[in-house]
Design a protein around this motif. Structure first.
Motif, PDB file in Angstrom:
ATOM      1  N   VAL A  28      -2.896   0.578 -10.123  1.00  0.00           N
ATOM      2  CA  VAL A  28      -4.129   0.967  -9.459  1.00  0.00           C
ATOM      3  C   VAL A  28      -5.002  -0.279  -9.365  1.00  0.00           C
ATOM      4  O   VAL A  28      -5.326  -0.912 -10.373  1.00  0.00           O
ATOM      5  CB  VAL A  28      -4.848   2.105 -10.218  1.00  0.00           C
ATOM      6  CG1 VAL A  28      -6.163   2.447  -9.536  1.00  0.00           C
ATOM      7  CG2 VAL A  28      -3.944   3.329 -10.304  1.00  0.00           C
ATOM      8  N   ARG A  45       2.451   9.165   3.576  1.00  0.00           N
ATOM      9  CA  ARG A  45       1.710   8.443   2.555  1.00  0.00           C
ATOM     10  C   ARG A  45       1.417   9.362   1.379  1.00  0.00           C
ATOM     11  O   ARG A  45       1.523   8.961   0.215  1.00  0.00           O
ATOM     12  CB  ARG A  45       0.411   7.884   3.151  1.00  0.00           C
ATOM     13  CG  ARG A  45      -0.356   6.986   2.170  1.00  0.00           C
ATOM     14  CD  ARG A  45      -1.788   6.755   2.623  1.00  0.00           C
ATOM     15  NE  ARG A  45      -2.551   7.986   2.629  1.00  0.00           N
ATOM     16  CZ  ARG A  45      -3.046   8.579   1.535  1.00  0.00           C
ATOM     17  NH1 ARG A  45      -2.828   8.068   0.350  1.00  0.00           N
ATOM     18  NH2 ARG A  45      -3.723   9.703   1.629  1.00  0.00           N
ATOM     19  N   CYS A  51       3.565   2.418 -10.045  1.00  0.00           N
ATOM     20  CA  CYS A  51       2.514   1.857  -9.211  1.00  0.00           C
ATOM     21  C   CYS A  51       1.436   1.256 -10.111  1.00  0.00           C
ATOM     22  O   CYS A  51       1.388   1.523 -11.314  1.00  0.00           O
ATOM     23  CB  CYS A  51       1.912   2.903  -8.281  1.00  0.00           C
ATOM     24  SG  CYS A  51       0.874   4.116  -9.116  1.00  0.00           S
ATOM     25  N   SER A  67      -9.573   1.542  -6.581  1.00  0.00           N
ATOM     26  CA  SER A  67      -9.247   2.972  -6.522  1.00  0.00           C
ATOM     27  C   SER A  67      -7.974   3.227  -5.714  1.00  0.00           C
ATOM     28  O   SER A  67      -7.687   4.369  -5.359  1.00  0.00           O
ATOM     29  CB  SER A  67     -10.425   3.742  -5.909  1.00  0.00           C
ATOM     30  OG  SER A  67     -10.645   3.298  -4.576  1.00  0.00           O
ATOM     31  N   HIS A  68      -7.225   2.159  -5.431  1.00  0.00           N
ATOM     32  CA  HIS A  68      -6.041   2.279  -4.588  1.00  0.00           C
ATOM     33  C   HIS A  68      -4.756   2.038  -5.377  1.00  0.00           C
ATOM     34  O   HIS A  68      -4.700   1.171  -6.240  1.00  0.00           O
ATOM     35  CB  HIS A  68      -6.104   1.278  -3.429  1.00  0.00           C
ATOM     36  CG  HIS A  68      -7.310   1.447  -2.566  1.00  0.00           C
ATOM     37  ND1 HIS A  68      -7.419   2.453  -1.634  1.00  0.00           N
ATOM     38  CD2 HIS A  68      -8.468   0.751  -2.513  1.00  0.00           C
ATOM     39  CE1 HIS A  68      -8.592   2.374  -1.037  1.00  0.00           C
ATOM     40  NE2 HIS A  68      -9.256   1.346  -1.554  1.00  0.00           N
ATOM     41  N   ARG A  69      -3.736   2.823  -5.062  1.00  0.00           N
ATOM     42  CA  ARG A  69      -2.420   2.614  -5.669  1.00  0.00           C
ATOM     43  C   ARG A  69      -1.690   1.532  -4.896  1.00  0.00           C
ATOM     44  O   ARG A  69      -1.738   1.497  -3.671  1.00  0.00           O
ATOM     45  CB  ARG A  69      -1.605   3.917  -5.616  1.00  0.00           C
ATOM     46  CG  ARG A  69      -2.137   5.018  -6.482  1.00  0.00           C
ATOM     47  CD  ARG A  69      -1.471   6.345  -6.098  1.00  0.00           C
ATOM     48  NE  ARG A  69      -2.185   7.464  -6.645  1.00  0.00           N
ATOM     49  CZ  ARG A  69      -3.271   8.017  -6.085  1.00  0.00           C
ATOM     50  NH1 ARG A  69      -3.756   7.550  -4.951  1.00  0.00           N
ATOM     51  NH2 ARG A  69      -3.849   9.044  -6.666  1.00  0.00           N
ATOM     52  N   ARG A  70      -0.979   0.681  -5.637  1.00  0.00           N
ATOM     53  CA  ARG A  70      -0.150  -0.345  -5.022  1.00  0.00           C
ATOM     54  C   ARG A  70       1.232  -0.265  -5.661  1.00  0.00           C
ATOM     55  O   ARG A  70       1.373  -0.083  -6.866  1.00  0.00           O
ATOM     56  CB  ARG A  70      -0.729  -1.755  -5.247  1.00  0.00           C
ATOM     57  CG  ARG A  70      -2.073  -1.974  -4.558  1.00  0.00           C
ATOM     58  CD  ARG A  70      -1.896  -1.976  -3.032  1.00  0.00           C
ATOM     59  NE  ARG A  70      -3.144  -2.254  -2.353  1.00  0.00           N
ATOM     60  CZ  ARG A  70      -3.911  -1.337  -1.777  1.00  0.00           C
ATOM     61  NH1 ARG A  70      -3.556  -0.063  -1.818  1.00  0.00           N
ATOM     62  NH2 ARG A  70      -5.017  -1.683  -1.166  1.00  0.00           N
ATOM     63  N   VAL A 103       2.008   8.972  -2.710  1.00  0.00           N
ATOM     64  CA  VAL A 103       0.961   9.202  -3.711  1.00  0.00           C
ATOM     65  C   VAL A 103       1.439  10.216  -4.746  1.00  0.00           C
ATOM     66  O   VAL A 103       1.283  10.014  -5.961  1.00  0.00           O
ATOM     67  CB  VAL A 103      -0.352   9.678  -3.036  1.00  0.00           C
ATOM     68  CG1 VAL A 103      -1.362  10.179  -4.059  1.00  0.00           C
ATOM     69  CG2 VAL A 103      -0.943   8.559  -2.190  1.00  0.00           C
ATOM     70  N   THR A 118       0.858  -1.181   0.000  1.00  0.00           N
ATOM     71  CA  THR A 118       0.000   0.000   0.000  1.00  0.00           C
ATOM     72  C   THR A 118       0.896   1.233   0.000  1.00  0.00           C
ATOM     73  O   THR A 118       2.099   1.146   0.293  1.00  0.00           O
ATOM     74  CB  THR A 118      -0.901   0.032   1.248  1.00  0.00           C
ATOM     75  OG1 THR A 118      -0.061   0.212   2.403  1.00  0.00           O
ATOM     76  CG2 THR A 118      -1.731  -1.239   1.381  1.00  0.00           C
ATOM     77  N   THR A 119       0.322   2.381  -0.292  1.00  0.00           N
ATOM     78  CA  THR A 119       1.126   3.610  -0.246  1.00  0.00           C
ATOM     79  C   THR A 119       1.591   3.891   1.183  1.00  0.00           C
ATOM     80  O   THR A 119       2.672   4.431   1.387  1.00  0.00           O
ATOM     81  CB  THR A 119       0.338   4.807  -0.807  1.00  0.00           C
ATOM     82  OG1 THR A 119      -0.929   4.893  -0.137  1.00  0.00           O
ATOM     83  CG2 THR A 119       0.122   4.670  -2.308  1.00  0.00           C
TER      84      THR A 119
END
Length: 170
Positions: A37, A21, A35, A40-43, A25, A9-10
């Protein structure tokens, strides 16, 4: 983006980098850090985070603090190179006897001896560089005792202000 099965995770990436964090981002959004997506989350793939660190694009908090302390050594080094280099050599001699002959500490001390033998310009380059080799050398620095306590505290205070401004909490 490379994947190795370990997506972070960020927030996890921020812990590794020693920043907020939101800073991670921002690095992802600017394309400086790869990264993916997911929903809706960046990894961030662990391998990409390591590559980012290895390229010297960003330093962990303790590495950047060390960079600031070593940059502060540039003044004394340029004003009185003989004293500063003698202090480093004296520390190396003293510490060499305290470490295993085949250990990593000895390896870094020998590397510092080579840098010191190259002269003031080579030492100044290592003190101010963000390159991975310089980061490693500074983590094993022989310059203890060159800055007095007042100077060290002033650098630490200045660094804390800088870090807070550059890496605001998310």
């Amino acid at each position: 983006m490379a994947t190795d099965g370990q997506l972070l995770t960020t927030g996890q990436a921020a812990q590794v980098l020693g920043c907020s964090r939101q800073h991670v981002v921002d690095l992802c959004d600017s394309g400086k850090l790869s990264c993916a997506v997911v929903g809706s989350h960046r990894r961030v793939a662990r391998v990409d985070l390591q590559r980012f660190l290895d390229e010297g694009k960003v330093l962990r908090r303790e590495e950047e603090r060390s960079l600031w302390l070593h940059r502060a050594l540039l003044g004394p080094l340029l004003r009185d190179p003989e004293r500063v280099l003698d202090k480093a050599r004296s520390n190396i001699r003293r510490w060499s006897g305290a470490h295993r002959p085949d250990g990593m500490s000895q390896s870094w001390l020998r590397e510092w001896e080579r840098v010191l033998d190259q002269g003031v310009d080579a030492v100044a380059d290592v003190l101010a560089s963000r390159a991975p080799r310089a980061v490693e050398l500074r983590a094993n620095s022989p310059f203890a005792g060159v800055l007095d306590e007042r100077e060290r505290l002033a650098v630490h205070q200045s660094f804390r202000r800088h870090w807070a401004a550059e890496h605001p909490a998310a």
